[in-house]
Design an enzyme around this catalytic site. Structure first.
Site, PDB file in Angstrom:
ATOM      1  N   LYS A   1       0.842  -1.208   0.000  1.00 49.47           N
ATOM      2  CA  LYS A   1       0.000   0.000   0.000  1.00 49.47           C
ATOM      3  C   LYS A   1       0.873   1.253   0.000  1.00 49.47           C
ATOM      4  O   LYS A   1       0.626   2.201  -0.757  1.00 49.47           O
ATOM      5  CB  LYS A   1      -0.911   0.009   1.240  1.00 49.47           C
ATOM      6  CG  LYS A   1      -2.080  -0.959   1.113  1.00 49.47           C
ATOM      7  CD  LYS A   1      -2.800  -1.170   2.441  1.00 49.47           C
ATOM      8  CE  LYS A   1      -3.859  -2.255   2.284  1.00 49.47           C
ATOM      9  NZ  LYS A   1      -4.445  -2.706   3.543  1.00 49.47           N
TER      10      LYS A   1
ATOM     11  N   GLN B   1      -4.619  -1.374   9.625  1.00 46.61           N
ATOM     12  CA  GLN B   1      -4.571  -2.721   9.041  1.00 46.61           C
ATOM     13  C   GLN B   1      -5.198  -3.724  10.016  1.00 46.61           C
ATOM     14  O   GLN B   1      -4.818  -3.788  11.187  1.00 46.61           O
ATOM     15  CB  GLN B   1      -3.105  -3.090   8.752  1.00 46.61           C
ATOM     16  CG  GLN B   1      -2.928  -4.422   8.068  1.00 46.61           C
ATOM     17  CD  GLN B   1      -3.497  -4.444   6.642  1.00 46.61           C
ATOM     18  OE1 GLN B   1      -3.379  -3.489   5.886  1.00 46.61           O
ATOM     19  NE2 GLN B   1      -4.138  -5.555   6.284  1.00 46.61           N
TER      20      GLN B   1
ATOM     21  N   ASP C   1     -11.161   3.048   4.218  1.00 49.10           N
ATOM     22  CA  ASP C   1     -11.585   1.645   4.147  1.00 49.10           C
ATOM     23  C   ASP C   1     -13.111   1.541   4.117  1.00 49.10           C
ATOM     24  O   ASP C   1     -13.658   0.487   3.787  1.00 49.10           O
ATOM     25  CB  ASP C   1     -11.070   0.891   5.394  1.00 49.10           C
ATOM     26  CG  ASP C   1      -9.981  -0.105   5.060  1.00 49.10           C
ATOM     27  OD1 ASP C   1      -9.830  -0.444   3.866  1.00 49.10           O
ATOM     28  OD2 ASP C   1      -9.280  -0.545   5.986  1.00 49.10           O
TER      29      ASP C   1
END
Ligand code: NDP
Length: 297
Positions: free
Chosen positions: A54, A98, A121
């Site tokens: 990422k 994460q 997200d």
């Protein structure tokens, strides 16, 4: 019939190029560089790989990447304090924590501590609520990538029968909401569904997000269906090593479906591309600028 294989890598590349072009426009015309902060807690090797990837792709797109690698012993309070700091940092337009988090940290509390407008997200309760009530939201990256591929194939999805297999908060439920928003007739199947094969026999679109290797057989599909395989499963191969497979039996599905995403190289690459797209969208919204329509919904 042999299905068209939807090339997720190529698709993701196109999205990353569009992202990069919007980033350079923001920098050149407004002096704004979009920034994505990624927080990793602990030393899970798979998570480390994702986070590195990422960060690399964020920088390649011309954006600022802020990476925070916290130790396994980090407390929930310390993590929430960092999120609070990033929420008020104007150089940070997107924040991603994460998952999974180490035991003892409440994932919902962490997700809901991220400012909704920086929740790239799309897991914050406000974004889930806004998506399900048809309001402008940050959309979870994996379902957003799936929808982009479906739109590219069909243009207008209205009236199509879609079956989503799986009802997780990160894939199945938002996917179903997005398809409903596109005016598909949507059925959500889960582990208690008793007539999956019957449902699939009438599905124009199948999105499989189950986490069971090769679960969906080609025989179950409606001829010509479009199959989006979200699953990522590692199984043993004939040589005693391992290989990645999806939730759909690709070999049997290929001769029945009209189009299918492979694993690897289908949905996976789209997820990070959509994370970058969401970060740029968040940046445009933060500065009250008209956002690029092709990067969001
Ligand atoms: P979850 O384990 O959270 O959800 C799995 C879902 O599958 C559940 O809703 C479960 O039903 C349902 N299910 C289980 N067994 C059956 C069955 N026999 N029939 C029908 N439904 C069933 O998984 P995720 O949604 O997080 O992920 C799904 C897959 O997608 C995994 O392989 C994951 O690795 C992959 N993934 C891939 C991503 C990518 O970027 N490509 C991103 C995210 C996930 P119930 O609710 O009743 O238990």
């Amino acid at each position: 019939m042999t299905a068209d294989v939807i090339d997720g890598k190529q698709f993701a590349l196109q999205i990353r190029e569009r992202v990069a072009s919007h980033v350079s426009e923001l920098i050149d015309s407004k002096g704004i560089t979009p920034g994505l902060a990624v927080i990793l807690v602990g030393d899970d090797p798979a998570s480390e790989v994702y986070v590195r990837s990422k960060g690399k792709q964020t920088v390649e797109a011309g954006m600022n990447s802020f990476e925070y690698h916290l130790s396994e012993t980090t407390t929930q309070g310390e993590l929430l304090a960092l999120i609070g700091q990033l929420n008020s940092d104007t150089a940070v337009h997107g924040i991603l924590v994460q998952l999974p988090l180490p035991k003892g940290i409440d994932e919902s509390a962490v997700t809901n501590a991220i400012a909704p407008e920086k929740d790239v997200d799309g897991f914050h309760i406000s974004n889930a609520g806004m998506l399900s009530t048809g309001q402008k939201a940050m959309v979870p990256c994996t379902p957003l990538g799936c929808l982009m591929m479906l739109r590219a194939r069909y243009g207008d999805l209205s009236g199509l029968n879609a079956v989503v297999i799986g009802r997780s908060n990160i894939v199945g439920k938002p996917m179903a909401q997005l398809l409903l928003r596109e005016s598909c007739t949507v059925t959500v199947a889960h582990s208690h569904t008793t007539n999956l094969q019957q449902l699939l026999s009438d599905a124009d679109i199948v999105v499989a997000a189950v986490g069971r290797p090769l679960f969906v057989s080609g025989d179950w599909l409606k001829p010509g269906a479009t199959v989006i395989d979200v699953g990522i499963n590692r199984i043993e191969n004939a040589e005693g090593g391992t290989r990645l497979v999806g939730d759909v039996d690709f070999d049997s599905a290929k001769s029945k479906a009209g189009a299918i995403t492979p694993v690897p190289g289908g949905v996976g690459p789209m997820t990070i591309a959509c994370l970058l797209a969401n970060t740029v969208t968040a940046c445009y919204r933060a500065h009250s600028l008209p956002e690029p329509l092709e990067l969001s919904i």
